[in-house]
Design a protein around this motif. Structure first.
Motif, PDB file in Angstrom:
ATOM      1  N   TRP A 156       0.831  -1.208   0.000  1.00 26.80           N
ATOM      2  CA  TRP A 156       0.000   0.000   0.000  1.00 26.80           C
ATOM      3  C   TRP A 156       0.867   1.259   0.000  1.00 26.80           C
ATOM      4  CZ3 TRP A 156      -4.571   0.205  -1.677  1.00 26.80           C
ATOM      5  CH2 TRP A 156      -5.516  -0.803  -1.440  1.00 26.80           C
ATOM      6  N   ARG A 195       0.765   4.102  -2.990  1.00 32.41           N
ATOM      7  CA  ARG A 195       0.384   5.489  -2.713  1.00 32.41           C
ATOM      8  C   ARG A 195       1.489   6.471  -3.107  1.00 32.41           C
ATOM      9  NH1 ARG A 195      -4.108   6.175   0.366  1.00 32.41           N
ATOM     10  NH2 ARG A 195      -5.011   4.345   1.394  1.00 32.41           N
ATOM     11  N   TYR A 253     -10.478  -2.069  -5.437  1.00 33.24           N
ATOM     12  CA  TYR A 253     -10.013  -1.717  -4.097  1.00 33.24           C
ATOM     13  C   TYR A 253      -8.920  -0.649  -4.160  1.00 33.24           C
ATOM     14  CZ  TYR A 253     -12.643  -5.882  -3.012  1.00 33.24           C
ATOM     15  OH  TYR A 253     -13.669  -6.799  -2.895  1.00 33.24           O
ATOM     16  N   ALA A 273      -9.271   3.207  -2.666  1.00 33.89           N
ATOM     17  CA  ALA A 273      -8.266   3.771  -1.759  1.00 33.89           C
ATOM     18  C   ALA A 273      -7.616   5.034  -2.332  1.00 33.89           C
ATOM     19  CB  ALA A 273      -7.186   2.733  -1.466  1.00 33.89           C
TER      20      ALA A 273
END
Length: 328
Positions: A31, A35, A52, A56
């Motif tokens: 993650w 990001r 998903y 996010a």
């Protein structure tokens, strides 16, 4: 980072994820990388992770260019993440390897980042999926019944015992798989029953509940310091579950004779009953008395006879290979 790469060559990350883990359950490094990436790419527009990632706030661009274009996209210290397919995108990795080996371009730092890992037992999910497809599509498997498969369960169990006695680890692994197949096959057939359907999950749930209940020294407040204590717990909880009126209940009469005699003797001994084998003449009665005596001495008469029979088989083979033997 390779020697050819420079600080501004950037970073190319190939993100993998196990299809056996629910989509969206990615590791924290995965993650964090997603990001912070300058560009996230995915060739498969139906990839299960995409909803998903977008939820996010990760922007995913569809399509993955060739190796040279990917390397160029990393120029200037940029981080590019490629969300790979379940098969791992071998053509892309091969192309990157060839490009790096050519020495023609400055390669970015290449990283393979697992976003999720298989848990122990994950391949059982594959087995259930494969069995489901076979049941629906195979002309033979789609017509099988519990009764029709019963003989295979017996055969596979005996082959497993033989592998254990032979000490052959390769055969043991294979025979365990064959026994497991019988479980999954029967559970898949059971799903189709109109009156009392159940699935492999129901089978697993039942044995999990049973194991927890029969191991209060592991999952509860009970204590067990010796194997004898464990057996006492097991027998007590089993008796509570079954509510049997006779110690003979639950003993399958279809098992081999010596094993049946030994099991009955074990039930009698455990219950503290004083029941001697009934009087009788002939080989059957003699075998019964031997089986009862063996069980009392801690010997499995079925295994003992099988070991003796195997030795007898070896002696036969030796005789067949001796002088005057008849060649097959």
């Amino acid at each position: 980072m390779t020697e050819e790469a420079s600080a501004d060559a950037g970073r190319l990350v190939l993100l993998t994820a196990s299809h056996r883990v629910a989509p969206g359950l990615l590791s924290w490094p995965a993650w964090a990388t997603l990001r912070a990436a300058d560009l996230v790419l995915c060739a498969d527009e139906a990839h299960p992770q995409l909803p998903y990632l977008r939820e996010a706030g990760v922007v995913v661009r569809p399509g993955v260019p060739g190796a040279e274009e990917l390397v160029a996209a990393c120029t200037g210290g940029r981080t590019v993440v490629v969300v790979t397919s379940g098969t791992g995108d071998r053509p892309l990795t091969d192309a990157l390897a060839r490009l790096g080996g050519s020495g023609r371009v400055r390669m970015p730092e290449l990283e393979l980042l697992p976003g999720s890992y298989d848990l122990p037992g994950a391949r059982l999910l594959d087995l259930v999926e494969v069995m489901d497809r076979i049941r629906r599509s195979c002309p033979w498997s789609s017509r099988q019944t519990h009764r029709g498969l019963a003989k295979y369960g017996i055969e596979e169990a005996y082959e497993l015992v033989e592998a254990i006695e032979d000490g052959d680890r390769t055969e043991l692994r294979e025979e365990l798989g064959d026994v497991l197949l019988q479980v999954v096959f029967h559970a898949r057939i059971a799903e189709e029953d109109e009156d009392e359907p159940f699935s492999v999950d129901d089978v697993a749930a039942g044995i999990v509940e049973k194991l927890i209940h029969r191991h209060p020294h592991v999952f509860g407040d009970a204590h067990a310091e010796t194997p004898e204590d464990v057996k006492a717990h097991w027998l007590r909880t089993k008796a509570e579950e079954k509510q049997r009126t006779s110690v003979t209940e639950g003993v399958p009469l279809g098992q081999p004779g010596l094993a049946l005699a030994a099991k009955l003797a074990s039930r009698v001994r455990t219950a503290g009953l004083a029941v001697e084998p009934p009087p009788g003449e002939g080989v059957g009665w003699e075998l019964l008395r031997l089986a009862v005596r063996a069980e009392a001495d801690g010997t499995d008469p079925e295994a003992a006879l099988r070991a003796a029979a195997r030795a007898y088989r070896d002696a036969i083979r030796a005789a067949e290979g001796g002088p005057g033997s008849v060649e097959a």
